[in-house]
Design a protein around this motif. Sequence first.
Motif, PDB file in Angstrom:
ATOM      1  N   VAL A   8     -36.424 -36.113 -16.635  1.00  0.00           N
ATOM      2  CA  VAL A   8     -37.403 -36.912 -14.955  1.00  0.00           C
ATOM      3  C   VAL A   8     -36.755 -35.415 -14.349  1.00  0.00           C
ATOM      4  CG1 VAL A   8     -36.516 -38.128 -12.876  1.00  0.00           C
ATOM      5  CG2 VAL A   8     -36.764 -38.301 -15.167  1.00  0.00           C
ATOM      6  N   VAL A   9     -35.519 -34.579 -14.172  1.00  0.00           N
ATOM      7  CA  VAL A   9     -35.727 -33.371 -13.050  1.00  0.00           C
ATOM      8  C   VAL A   9     -36.119 -32.573 -13.225  1.00  0.00           C
ATOM      9  CG1 VAL A   9     -33.695 -32.344 -11.978  1.00  0.00           C
ATOM     10  CG2 VAL A   9     -33.140 -35.131 -12.273  1.00  0.00           C
ATOM     11  N   PRO A  10     -35.890 -31.646 -15.156  1.00  0.00           N
ATOM     12  CA  PRO A  10     -37.057 -30.135 -15.481  1.00  0.00           C
ATOM     13  C   PRO A  10     -38.410 -30.798 -15.353  1.00  0.00           C
ATOM     14  CG  PRO A  10     -35.359 -31.623 -16.768  1.00  0.00           C
ATOM     15  CD  PRO A  10     -34.847 -32.414 -15.319  1.00  0.00           C
ATOM     16  N   LEU A  11     -38.428 -31.922 -15.514  1.00  0.00           N
ATOM     17  CA  LEU A  11     -40.359 -32.000 -15.457  1.00  0.00           C
ATOM     18  C   LEU A  11     -40.360 -32.022 -14.368  1.00  0.00           C
ATOM     19  CD1 LEU A  11     -41.014 -33.374 -19.642  1.00  0.00           C
ATOM     20  CD2 LEU A  11     -40.775 -30.956 -18.760  1.00  0.00           C
ATOM     21  N   GLY A  12     -40.011 -33.439 -13.638  1.00  0.00           N
ATOM     22  CA  GLY A  12     -39.753 -33.307 -11.781  1.00  0.00           C
ATOM     23  C   GLY A  12     -40.021 -31.814 -11.372  1.00  0.00           C
ATOM     24  N   LEU A  13     -39.168 -31.407 -11.548  1.00  0.00           N
ATOM     25  CA  LEU A  13     -39.274 -29.815 -10.784  1.00  0.00           C
ATOM     26  C   LEU A  13     -40.771 -29.128 -11.451  1.00  0.00           C
ATOM     27  CD1 LEU A  13     -35.461 -29.433 -10.560  1.00  0.00           C
ATOM     28  CD2 LEU A  13     -36.750 -29.663  -9.048  1.00  0.00           C
ATOM     29  N   TYR A  14     -41.366 -29.057 -12.618  1.00  0.00           N
ATOM     30  CA  TYR A  14     -42.006 -28.369 -12.523  1.00  0.00           C
ATOM     31  C   TYR A  14     -42.910 -28.961 -12.411  1.00  0.00           C
ATOM     32  CZ  TYR A  14     -45.996 -26.357 -15.741  1.00  0.00           C
ATOM     33  OH  TYR A  14     -46.516 -26.172 -16.887  1.00  0.00           O
ATOM     34  N   GLY A  15     -42.904 -30.123 -12.477  1.00  0.00           N
ATOM     35  CA  GLY A  15     -44.527 -30.754 -11.169  1.00  0.00           C
ATOM     36  C   GLY A  15     -44.698 -31.029 -10.579  1.00  0.00           C
ATOM     37  N   LEU A  59     -39.163 -23.133  -5.531  1.00  0.00           N
ATOM     38  CA  LEU A  59     -38.517 -24.344  -7.049  1.00  0.00           C
ATOM     39  C   LEU A  59     -38.893 -23.838  -8.049  1.00  0.00           C
ATOM     40  CD1 LEU A  59     -41.446 -27.723  -5.633  1.00  0.00           C
ATOM     41  CD2 LEU A  59     -39.177 -27.759  -6.401  1.00  0.00           C
ATOM     42  N   VAL A  60     -39.588 -22.798  -8.096  1.00  0.00           N
ATOM     43  CA  VAL A  60     -39.436 -22.337  -9.856  1.00  0.00           C
ATOM     44  C   VAL A  60     -38.425 -22.193  -9.959  1.00  0.00           C
ATOM     45  CG1 VAL A  60     -40.622 -20.326 -10.896  1.00  0.00           C
ATOM     46  CG2 VAL A  60     -42.331 -20.916  -9.417  1.00  0.00           C
ATOM     47  N   LEU A  61     -37.767 -21.278  -9.344  1.00  0.00           N
ATOM     48  CA  LEU A  61     -36.226 -20.718  -9.408  1.00  0.00           C
ATOM     49  C   LEU A  61     -35.231 -22.760  -9.795  1.00  0.00           C
ATOM     50  CD1 LEU A  61     -35.559 -18.311  -5.898  1.00  0.00           C
ATOM     51  CD2 LEU A  61     -35.204 -17.670  -8.648  1.00  0.00           C
ATOM     52  N   ALA A  62     -35.711 -23.791  -8.771  1.00  0.00           N
ATOM     53  CA  ALA A  62     -34.931 -24.603  -9.180  1.00  0.00           C
ATOM     54  C   ALA A  62     -35.522 -25.391 -10.537  1.00  0.00           C
ATOM     55  CB  ALA A  62     -35.118 -25.499  -8.394  1.00  0.00           C
ATOM     56  N   THR A  63     -36.283 -24.506 -10.952  1.00  0.00           N
ATOM     57  CA  THR A  63     -37.732 -25.060 -12.000  1.00  0.00           C
ATOM     58  C   THR A  63     -35.967 -24.738 -13.309  1.00  0.00           C
ATOM     59  OG1 THR A  63     -38.935 -26.284 -11.198  1.00  0.00           O
ATOM     60  CG2 THR A  63     -38.808 -25.544 -14.319  1.00  0.00           C
ATOM     61  N   MET A  64     -36.360 -23.358 -12.930  1.00  0.00           N
ATOM     62  CA  MET A  64     -35.380 -22.436 -14.533  1.00  0.00           C
ATOM     63  C   MET A  64     -33.949 -23.012 -14.432  1.00  0.00           C
ATOM     64  SD  MET A  64     -37.586 -18.801 -12.853  1.00  0.00           S
ATOM     65  CE  MET A  64     -36.459 -17.737 -14.285  1.00  0.00           C
ATOM     66  N   TYR A  65     -33.546 -22.921 -13.253  1.00  0.00           N
ATOM     67  CA  TYR A  65     -32.133 -23.522 -12.663  1.00  0.00           C
ATOM     68  C   TYR A  65     -31.548 -24.733 -14.603  1.00  0.00           C
ATOM     69  CZ  TYR A  65     -27.838 -24.884 -11.763  1.00  0.00           C
ATOM     70  OH  TYR A  65     -26.039 -25.080 -11.402  1.00  0.00           O
ATOM     71  N   SER A  66     -32.659 -25.475 -13.871  1.00  0.00           N
ATOM     72  CA  SER A  66     -32.393 -26.864 -14.458  1.00  0.00           C
ATOM     73  C   SER A  66     -33.033 -26.972 -15.882  1.00  0.00           C
ATOM     74  CB  SER A  66     -33.327 -27.880 -13.663  1.00  0.00           C
ATOM     75  OG  SER A  66     -34.879 -27.891 -14.568  1.00  0.00           O
ATOM     76  N   TRP A  67     -34.103 -26.081 -16.167  1.00  0.00           N
ATOM     77  CA  TRP A  67     -34.209 -25.190 -18.366  1.00  0.00           C
ATOM     78  C   TRP A  67     -33.814 -24.828 -18.777  1.00  0.00           C
ATOM     79  CZ3 TRP A  67     -40.037 -24.404 -18.133  1.00  0.00           C
ATOM     80  CH2 TRP A  67     -40.924 -25.265 -17.912  1.00  0.00           C
ATOM     81  N   TYR A  68     -32.419 -24.060 -18.053  1.00  0.00           N
ATOM     82  CA  TYR A  68     -30.956 -23.205 -18.973  1.00  0.00           C
ATOM     83  C   TYR A  68     -30.976 -23.936 -20.015  1.00  0.00           C
ATOM     84  CZ  TYR A  68     -28.274 -19.094 -20.359  1.00  0.00           C
ATOM     85  OH  TYR A  68     -27.461 -18.242 -20.723  1.00  0.00           O
ATOM     86  N   PRO A  69     -30.044 -24.851 -18.780  1.00  0.00           N
ATOM     87  CA  PRO A  69     -29.117 -25.678 -20.060  1.00  0.00           C
ATOM     88  C   PRO A  69     -29.968 -26.073 -21.650  1.00  0.00           C
ATOM     89  CG  PRO A  69     -28.501 -26.644 -18.131  1.00  0.00           C
ATOM     90  CD  PRO A  69     -30.275 -25.755 -18.173  1.00  0.00           C
ATOM     91  N   ILE A  70     -30.740 -26.844 -21.265  1.00  0.00           N
ATOM     92  CA  ILE A  70     -32.117 -27.629 -22.130  1.00  0.00           C
ATOM     93  C   ILE A  70     -32.128 -26.263 -23.426  1.00  0.00           C
ATOM     94  CG2 ILE A  70     -34.129 -28.679 -22.519  1.00  0.00           C
ATOM     95  CD1 ILE A  70     -33.661 -29.636 -18.954  1.00  0.00           C
ATOM     96  N   ASN A  71     -32.712 -25.503 -22.666  1.00  0.00           N
ATOM     97  CA  ASN A  71     -34.247 -24.476 -23.478  1.00  0.00           C
ATOM     98  C   ASN A  71     -33.629 -23.151 -22.628  1.00  0.00           C
ATOM     99  OD1 ASN A  71     -36.015 -22.865 -25.082  1.00  0.00           O
ATOM    100  ND2 ASN A  71     -36.072 -24.555 -25.943  1.00  0.00           N
ATOM    101  N   LYS A  72     -33.418 -22.117 -23.137  1.00  0.00           N
ATOM    102  CA  LYS A  72     -32.778 -20.790 -22.662  1.00  0.00           C
ATOM    103  C   LYS A  72     -34.257 -19.771 -23.263  1.00  0.00           C
ATOM    104  CE  LYS A  72     -28.282 -20.358 -23.363  1.00  0.00           C
ATOM    105  NZ  LYS A  72     -28.016 -21.717 -23.125  1.00  0.00           N
ATOM    106  N   THR A  73     -35.705 -20.386 -24.136  1.00  0.00           N
ATOM    107  CA  THR A  73     -36.501 -19.466 -24.037  1.00  0.00           C
ATOM    108  C   THR A  73     -37.879 -20.106 -23.311  1.00  0.00           C
ATOM    109  OG1 THR A  73     -36.349 -19.380 -26.647  1.00  0.00           O
ATOM    110  CG2 THR A  73     -38.847 -19.179 -25.800  1.00  0.00           C
ATOM    111  N   SER A 133     -43.381 -25.662 -20.608  1.00  0.00           N
ATOM    112  CA  SER A 133     -42.389 -27.196 -19.896  1.00  0.00           C
ATOM    113  C   SER A 133     -42.913 -27.963 -21.433  1.00  0.00           C
ATOM    114  CB  SER A 133     -43.999 -27.512 -19.159  1.00  0.00           C
ATOM    115  OG  SER A 133     -44.841 -27.330 -19.941  1.00  0.00           O
ATOM    116  N   TYR A 134     -43.677 -28.303 -22.168  1.00  0.00           N
ATOM    117  CA  TYR A 134     -43.434 -28.233 -23.850  1.00  0.00           C
ATOM    118  C   TYR A 134     -42.199 -27.993 -24.291  1.00  0.00           C
ATOM    119  CZ  TYR A 134     -43.584 -28.595 -28.536  1.00  0.00           C
ATOM    120  OH  TYR A 134     -44.018 -29.206 -30.070  1.00  0.00           O
ATOM    121  N   LEU A 135     -41.619 -26.880 -24.176  1.00  0.00           N
ATOM    122  CA  LEU A 135     -40.085 -26.805 -25.086  1.00  0.00           C
ATOM    123  C   LEU A 135     -39.035 -28.430 -24.416  1.00  0.00           C
ATOM    124  CD1 LEU A 135     -39.588 -23.028 -25.330  1.00  0.00           C
ATOM    125  CD2 LEU A 135     -40.226 -24.471 -27.372  1.00  0.00           C
ATOM    126  N   VAL A 136     -39.346 -27.753 -22.957  1.00  0.00           N
ATOM    127  CA  VAL A 136     -38.733 -28.518 -22.395  1.00  0.00           C
ATOM    128  C   VAL A 136     -38.667 -29.772 -22.393  1.00  0.00           C
ATOM    129  CG1 VAL A 136     -37.531 -29.254 -19.640  1.00  0.00           C
ATOM    130  CG2 VAL A 136     -37.620 -26.877 -20.451  1.00  0.00           C
TER     131      VAL A 136
END
Length: 165
Positions: free
Chosen positions: A76-83, A115-129, A61-64
């Motif tokens: 908002v979306v990637p960290l909101g889903l994470y939260g 929600l974890v799947l959605a979080t991962m989906y939203s993170w992929y374009p931002i930071n693959k790691t 989450s820090y990387l994102v």
Amino acid sequence: MWTHALGFAVLPHLGGFLGWFFTRKEVPTWFESLKKPSWRPPNKMFPVAWTALYTSMGYASYLVWKDTGGFNSKAVVPLGLYGAQLALNWAWTPIFFGAHKLKLALIDIVSLYGLVLATMYSWYPINKTSTLLMVPYLAWLTLASSLTYCIWRDNPEQEKGKKKE
């Protein structure tokens, strides 16, 4: 800055630590009385796994956060889903161990999985790691979801307020 990375890595542990208060008395008593599948990991495995998983998801989450430029409209979306997934993660322990609501715990963990799947989906374009760091968590949730389902299925009389038949 390393202090930000540390803060993000520690954050998930806060809810995990609070959850420990629910499990420490319930595991040797109520939980041990439940029917559980033979393939479940030993009890000692859970705190080890969650320590590693909470640390890696927090760092992810820090990387994102870093790659979106902090808490802004891009985050908002990637960290909101994470939260949201973190809140469901933290809620599972008091629901399962505190309230003994097995069906509600199952609903929680299935929702968490989505929600974890959605979080991962939203993170992929931002930071693959960061997305890859969530893969072990998703794998563990697969196990935990299956275990929760089996315990719910095999112990319908074990919910608080219900009498054994």
